[in-house]
Design a protein around this motif. Structure first.
Motif: not given
Length: 890
Positions: A594-595, A735-743
């Motif tokens: 992440v920048p 935003e970068a960690l969004a694919p890892y779930g809503g928690g």
């Protein structure tokens, strides 16, 4: 003149040399008459001193209730076992042994073995499955693994393979079994949110969240609090579990008609001695019946052992406190009647009659206290049990436990009361009649006897020495030494009380006279004339203050020191958390891209087991540790390296050690240290660095890859993030960690994110409530009872003061000043007693001064002051009727 023959002359000379009053030398009629006289004296004394004995009954009854309550919860813990939920449909479960042992020879003794439970799951080699499946009487053997996961809306679940559904008696209610890696079967509890066969569901397990197709809905008739299950195909579940070639357990379904014992024997006969996992020496166990729950909750019995150890430590203190209270109240009740007993001796009562009368009184009082305590032990034990019933280990209440607990507390009171009372009256009953006549009107002795003084000095020296020993120890040994120091010093204060009270009067007497006027003069004179009474008054206050301060200050002292070190070690600005399921190793790599992010470090928590010796005894210590990646570690975490280099913390053969632990193990960079990882695997990694902030980040730091294969769940609890100067990439990280779930959440980093000590659990809080609330409340009740007993015994003194002209307000003010004197002296002495072991504890474990939040000490002081006022002013207002503090006595 004929000499009169006395009774003594008629007794043979050999008999005269024996102890007088021996029952075997008295005629039957004399013995019966003596018993009747003793019974008469006991009945009259109980009626005359019923208020004093009531105070004794309350204190000793509370002691019996507390002891019985501890026996209740200890008995419940001893028979507790993890419930069978997940393996309710299995007839047997095959697992690797979760217990490790360490044998060593103590100094000058025979070899001894210490055991401990492993905190992480020890796994089996998958080859064991074929051996179990071929055993006689086995209809089916199923490999069982599990993976924590979460849904797209943040709900947690556990992932399992569809073949293992039979182990919990799951059956399809709708749809079909999963046919490929993209399909799942949902637990009906999870599908209640509106999912049906054919729907899509987002799940996060081993990496980024993925979308799966719901192929079916399954239900089980077995209830329980276990999280809902999601069933994958077996190959997909094995890939998600991340440990190919190894399995958590093997569930066994027996052929019809095969009994559990026969199944256990048949399966055990085909099993290898070891689990087959490389580097592990775990044996293999076959669990049937209620034992199957141990396979579900691997650390439940380890937690039970920790609780039993803590309860045993607190219970030992309870027993000492209870015996001290029983001895103190009974001795004070007898001492207040020393003049009466001396007068009875002077008018012809024999020593045997007095001892028998006092023993009868104490026996009846003990019987009432035992009954009161037995009744109170059961509800108090149930309340303590409800506090301890947390986590996966329910505490049963078998039918025999309540009566056994009540009997334990009652018997202790009944067995200790009579000898204590007779010992307290020994100095009076041994007097000759002529000497007793003088003792009936003599002043109170100015100090304790020689034996009591010597014993008090010895215990004081032992307490200070034990505190000194605590400064040279670590871990449990330091805590035990500090606790022993506190108890030794409290008992020393009780024995040396009269001498300490004279010192206290020397310091406080003059200010009391000057500030209090006539009431102050009366209070100082009364205290000076009765130093034994003053000592008996402040001893229970010293007990309360010392015990509660030690219990309340130990935790905050360690937490404060650990928090300071963790904050000093933290270099991260942000932290990412993944909810209950944690974050996989790939999350840290994603964040680094992440920048605005300069460094990101995932933190994996685990535990290691260290075999060592303490005071020559073998011990196995479970120590929490962190697994981190050396890449960019200096940007997020600085444990304060004093030797070596953390950049070398890579691979599976490296470890960094805290300075104090390195000193105790005599290791440094380049040396090897023998440890067991959380699953029991023996390792001897090479030390690459030594650091100083070990209270904050733990006594060992491992490369993440060295721990990942030896934990139950290889998920990072947090990801530490260091940002660039002036940058705020929090939104980009989310935003970068969004694919890892809503928690997933991103927030500012604090020292708590890296602190090795986890936050207090419900079980820890329960221990604090029991240790401080229950025992502290009992000690405060002892304060009230003891002071009430002393005040009731001063009725004659109060009447005399009223008769010679002391005003009602003056007498009340005198009592208030005496209460203030006793409270202040007790607080100061109790604080000093607590400071000795607390300082030793803090210096040895934290290297700092002890710390107790001022608000906590204020609560202690306020509670003690209220208890002292209730024990003195309330009975003082009614002692002897209205003539004492009401109208003048006629």
């Amino acid at each position: 003149m004929k000499r009169r023959t006395s009774t003594t002359d008629r007794v043979p000379s050999r008999a005269r040399g024996r102890r007088t009053g021996a029952a075997d030398r008295e005629p039957l009629g004399v013995r019966q008459g003596s018993r009747r006289a003793s019974a008469f004296l006991a009945r009259r004394s109980l009626a005359t001193h019923r208020r004093a004995w009531a105070a004794v009954i309350v204190a000793t009854g509370a002691a019996a209730a507390l002891i019985g309550a501890f026996a209740f919860v200890v008995g419940s813990l001893l028979v507790a076992a993890p419930p069978v939920q997940r393996y309710a449909g299995a007839d047997a479960v095959v697992v690797a042994d979760q217990k490790v042992s360490h044998t060593a020879k103590p100094w000058g003794g025979e070899p001894r073995t210490a055991t401990a439970y492993l905190p992480e799951r020890a796994r089996l080699d998958r080859s064991v499955l074929a051996a179990v499946a071929g055993a006689d009487g086995v209809a089916r053997a199923v490999a069982d693994d599990s993976v924590p996961l979460s849904t797209g809306d943040g709900r947690t679940a556990v992932g399992r393979s569809w073949p293992s559904a039979v182990l919990t008696r799951y059956e399809l209610a709708e749809g079909r079994a999963p046919g490929d890696a993209a399909e799942v079967v949902l637990d009906a509890a999870l599908a209640a949110g509106g999912h049906a066969p054919g729907d899509r569901i987002v799940l996060r397990a081993g990496g980024a969240a993925r979308t799966y197709t719901v192929s079916g809905i399954a239900r089980t008739g077995h209830g329980g609090d276990a999280p809902p299950a999601v069933f994958f195909t077996e190959p997909r579940l094995t890939a998600l579990a991340g440990h190919p070639g190894r399995i958590d357990a093997i569930g066994v379904v027996a052929e019809p008609g095969v009994p559990a014992d026969a199944l256990r024997a048949a399966v055990g006969a085909v099993l290898p001695e070891r689990s087959g996992v490389p580097g592990s020496d775990r044996g293999v166990r076959v669990l049937t019946g209620a034992e199957r729950g141990e396979a579900e909750h691997v650390d439940a019995l380890g937690g039970r052992g920790d609780r039993l150890a803590l309860l045993g430590s607190i219970g030992g203190t309870v027993l000492m406190v209870a015996l001290l209270v029983i001895a103190s109240t009974l001795s004070q009740a007898i001492h207040q009647r020393s003049g009466e007993l001396a007068l009875l001796r002077a008018v012809g009562a024999s020593p045997r009659q007095l001892r028998s009368a006092i023993g009868r009184e104490a026996g009846r009082v003990a019987a009432a206290a035992a009954l009161l305590g037995g009744v109170g032990a059961v509800p108090l034990g149930l309340a303590m049990r409800s506090l301890l019933t947390t986590g996966p280990l329910p505490l049963p209440v078998p039918w025999w436990l309540p009566p056994a607990a009540a009997l334990t507390g009652g018997l202790l009171v009944a067995l200790s009361a009579r000898p204590v009372a007779m010992l307290a009256a020994r100095s009076i009953t041994r007097l000759r009649p002529a000497a007793a006549l003088g003792a009936a009107t003599a002043d109170e002795p100015s100090g304790p006897g020689r034996f009591r003084t010597v014993a008090g000095v010895v215990l004081a020296f032992a307490g200070i020495s034990s505190a000194g020993v605590a400064t040279t120890q670590s871990g449990q040994a330091a805590g035990v030494a500090a606790s022993g120091a506190a108890m030794s010093l409290v008992i020393a204060v009780a024995l040396l009380g009269p001498r300490i009270s004279r010192i206290a009067l020397g310091v406080l007497g003059r200010p009391l006279r000057r500030a209090g006027g006539a009431p102050g003069f009366l209070a100082e004179r009364a205290a000076s004339a009765h130093t034994r009474r003053l000592a008996a008054a402040f001893t229970p206050i010293v007990l309360v203050v010392a015990f509660v301060c030690v219990q309340l200050a130990s935790g905050p002292t360690m937490e404060r020191a650990a928090g300071q070190q963790a904050s000093a070690a933290l270099r991260a600005d942000l932290v990412a958390t993944g909810g209950g399921a944690g974050l996989p190793a790939g999350a840290a790599r994603t964040v680094r891209e992440v920048p605005g992010v300069r460094a990101a470090t995932g933190v994996l928590r685990s535990t290691v087991v260290l075999a060592d010796r303490e005071a020559g005894e073998p011990v196995l210590t479970r120590l929490p540790v962190l697994g981190v990646e050396a890449r960019g570690l200096s940007g997020t975490l600085d444990p304060g390296v004093t030797a070596g280099d953390l950049d070398r913390l890579t691979g599976r053969d490296a470890v960094a050690v805290g300075a104090d632990r390195a000193k105790s193990l005599d290791v440094g960079p380049g040396d090897r240290v023998a440890l067991r990882l959380g699953d029991g695997t023996r390792v001897e990694p090479r030390v690459v660095a030594v650091y100083e902030h070990q209270l904050g980040v733990g006594e060992f730091l491992f490369p993440r890859e060295a721990l990942a294969g030896h934990v139950s769940v290889a998920r990072d609890q947090v990801v530490l993030i260091r940002t660039g100067n002036g940058a705020d990439p929090a939104a980009a990280v989310r935003e970068a960690l969004a694919p890892y779930g809503g928690g997933v959440a991103v927030r500012a980093a604090t020292g708590d994110d890296v602190a090795i000590a986890p936050p207090l659990s419900d079980g820890d809080n329960a221990m604090i409530v029991i240790g401080v609330g229950v025992i502290g409340g009992f000690a405060l009740l002892a304060v009230v009872s003891t002071l009430a007993l002393i005040t009731i015994g001063r009725r004659g003194e109060f009447r005399l003061l009223r008769m010679v002209g002391t005003g009602r307000r003056q007498l009340r003010r005198m009592l208030v000043l005496e209460t203030g004197l006793v409270t202040f002296a007790g607080l100061v002495i109790g604080t000093a007693v607590a400071a000795v072991p607390l300082t030793a504890f803090a210096v040895s474990l934290a290297g700092t001064a002890p710390y107790l939040p001022p608000a906590h000490y204020g609560v202690i002081a306020g509670a003690v002051a209220l208890a002292a006022a209730a024990g003195t002013l309330v009975p003082g207002a009614s002692a002897g009727g209205r003539s004492v503090l009401g109208r003048s006595a006629r």
